[in-house]
Scaffold this motif. Structure first.
Motif, mmCIF file in Angstrom:
data_model
loop_
_atom_site.group_PDB
_atom_site.id
_atom_site.type_symbol
_atom_site.label_atom_id
_atom_site.label_comp_id
_atom_site.label_asym_id
_atom_site.label_seq_id
_atom_site.Cartn_x
_atom_site.Cartn_y
_atom_site.Cartn_z
ATOM 1 N N THR A 93 43.212 53.336 45.444
ATOM 2 C CA THR A 93 43.435 53.932 43.748
ATOM 3 C C THR A 93 42.505 54.975 43.717
ATOM 4 N N ASP B 193 46.469 48.903 52.333
ATOM 5 C CA ASP B 193 46.400 49.250 51.140
ATOM 6 C C ASP B 193 44.390 48.787 51.571
ATOM 7 N N HIS C 267 40.893 47.778 47.368
ATOM 8 C CA HIS C 267 39.434 47.504 47.024
ATOM 9 C C HIS C 267 38.236 47.680 48.062
HETATM 10 N N1 PMP Z 1 47.400 47.134 45.519
HETATM 11 C C1 PMP Z 1 46.484 46.702 45.471
HETATM 12 C C2 PMP Z 1 45.880 45.883 46.665
HETATM 13 C C3 PMP Z 1 45.580 46.191 44.168
HETATM 14 O O1 PMP Z 1 44.595 44.774 43.672
HETATM 15 C C4 PMP Z 1 46.248 47.065 43.085
HETATM 16 C C5 PMP Z 1 45.282 47.202 41.479
HETATM 17 N N2 PMP Z 1 45.200 45.826 41.151
HETATM 18 C C6 PMP Z 1 47.325 48.226 43.621
HETATM 19 C C7 PMP Z 1 47.367 48.352 44.731
HETATM 20 C C8 PMP Z 1 47.780 49.474 42.416
HETATM 21 O O2 PMP Z 1 46.321 49.461 42.298
HETATM 22 P P1 PMP Z 1 47.038 51.259 40.558
HETATM 23 O O3 PMP Z 1 45.442 50.055 39.360
HETATM 24 O O4 PMP Z 1 45.920 51.819 41.146
HETATM 25 O O5 PMP Z 1 47.783 51.037 40.090
#
Ligand code: PMP
Length: 408
Positions: free
Chosen positions: A245, A214, A217
């Motif tokens: 994202t 993931d 960030h």
């Molecule tokens: N993964 C992480 C590490 C996140 O911090 C977040 C949202 N804060 C997401 C996934 C979800 O992303 P989105 O806000 O686009 O739904």
């Protein structure tokens, strides 16, 4: 008497029921995360400067992104008209997926309505289909990862946060014949620290595990063309699937995975959060595409964010205001007390026009409350100095313990 309503009234009270005037914050916050622009109809001449936006690079206001959205609205209207498989796939969804696959150097990409559904939908499939799959998941992984893994039904082992030695132990103890998936983040959302990706890649190769990273960030903010931390380390080809994202560095909305075509096609065919929901509006896909394209060629936003984050780390360090990690632009200022955290946030807003939402349980463990500060590329170095000064005064006034970089 309504027992259900009574229950929730009590529950909210126990939670401290913080009700903030978001309408007022929304009205007075400038159009830019740094709130440099002054809203004409603001009731007061004190503007609110936002320091907890995930639009880290200001792309949500970038002219090329706005223009792409407007053009797509004119050409295709406001909504997509259906799910991706039934009438809701637009030209821009396809271009965006091609762009994201290229960004990550992967065969294919798939766009979801949010990062949450991308993690949930993709992990349910990737961890859930091969019989006997064993998942290894970092202890600080995001809720959307946890939910996806739960929905997959796969057996999982949790390794201590960023602890390569612990993951090695767990992998070594597992049956070599079972399919394995390691799931981690690159920049952690609440602590802001960065995974030692090269060491995790070594383990994945040694134990023949697939990997799912993931980079929510990190995409846009780090690495050549904004491709993320693995790309910055020059090791993107050593990971199986990247997830990102479009709502943070890219300033719009939506989430995605990028990886081998077979895996992406399986997710496309099987993932319920992909199949059974309306796709992103074409204008959102078009504006996300413009943001990705812009950040592939422009370093200016990344440079400004790095300069602001670097200055904030230095100023907090000099004032001994404790924060969790200096490895990224997520600067989690450690308060460690629920009431003090709320009070610090309230003073920032009321006296300094600075908005930082306090982060309490369940987003962090009780006793580890933080102000999750996110400088943006649209803040100036002067804004960063004022922010650090404001925090220093609050630390003094409330007697919050001082300290250095704490680690997650
Ligand atoms: N993964 C992480 C590490 C996140 O911090 C977040 C949202 N804060 C997401 C996934 C979800 O992303 P989105 O806000 O686009 O739904």
């Amino acid at each position: 008497m309504n027992r259900l309503l009574d229950h929730f009234a009590g529950e909210l009270e126990a939670l401290g029921g913080q009700r903030r005037d978001f309408l007022e914050i929304g009205r007075r916050a400038g159009r830019f995360p740094s709130a440099l622009a002054r809203l004409q109809d603001a009731p007061s001449d004190v503007e609110i400067s936002v320091w907890c936006s995930n639009d880290y690079l200001g792309m949500g206001q970038h002219p090329s992104v706005l223009e792409a959205a407007k053009n797509a609205v004119d050409a295709f209207g406001a909504g997509s008209g259906g799910s991706r498989n039934i009438g809701g796939t637009n030209f821009y969804h396809v271009l965006l997926e091609q762009e994201l696959a290229e960004l990550h150097g992967k065969e294919a990409a798939l766009v979801f309505s949010s990062g949450y559904t991308a993690n949930d939908g993709a992990l349910t499939v990737l961890a859930g289909r091969a019989p006997g799959t064993l998942v290894f998941s970092d202890a600080l992984n995001h809720a959307s990862i946890i939910d996806g893994l739960r929905h997959s039904g796969a057996e999982k082992r949790i390794f201590r946060h960023n602890d390569v030695a612990h993951l090695r132990e767990l992998l070594a103890a597992a049956d070599p014949e079972r399919p394995k998936l390691i799931v981690l983040e690159s920049v952690y959302s609440m602590s802001g620290d960065v995974a030692p990706l090269a060491e995790f890649a070594d383990l994945a190769e040694e134990f023949h595990a697939a990997t799912f990273v993931d980079e929510v960030h990190a995409v846009g903010m780090y690495g050549p063309q904004g491709a993320g931390i693995a790309a910055r380390e020059g090791i993107a080809d050593r990971f199986t699937v990247f997830m990102g994202t479009l709502a943070k560095g890219f300033g719009t909305a939506g989430g995605y995975i990028a990886g081998p075509a077979d895996l992406v096609d399986a997710v496309r065919a099987l993932s319920r959060p992909f199949i059974f929901t309306t796709s992103l509006p074409p204008a959102t896909a078009a504006s996300a595409l413009a943001a990705v394209q812009h950040l592939r060629s422009s370093e200016a936003e990344r440079d400004r964010l790095a300069a602001n984050a670097g200055l904030l780390h230095r100023l907090l360090g000099e004032r001994r205001i404790p924060f969790v990690s200096d490895e990224s632009h997520i600067v989690s200022v450690f308060v460690g007390d629920d009431a003090q955290c709320r009070r610090a946030s309230a003073i920032l807003l009321e006296r300094h026009g600075i908005y930082v939402q306090p982060i309490n349980a369940p987003s962090v463990r009780a006793g580890e409350e933080i102000l999750r500060v996110a400088p943006s590329a649209t803040h100036t170095l002067g804004d960063v100095e004022k922010f650090a000064e404001a925090l220093d005064g609050i630390w003094q006034e409330l007697g919050i313990p001082r300290g250095g970089v704490r680690g997650a």
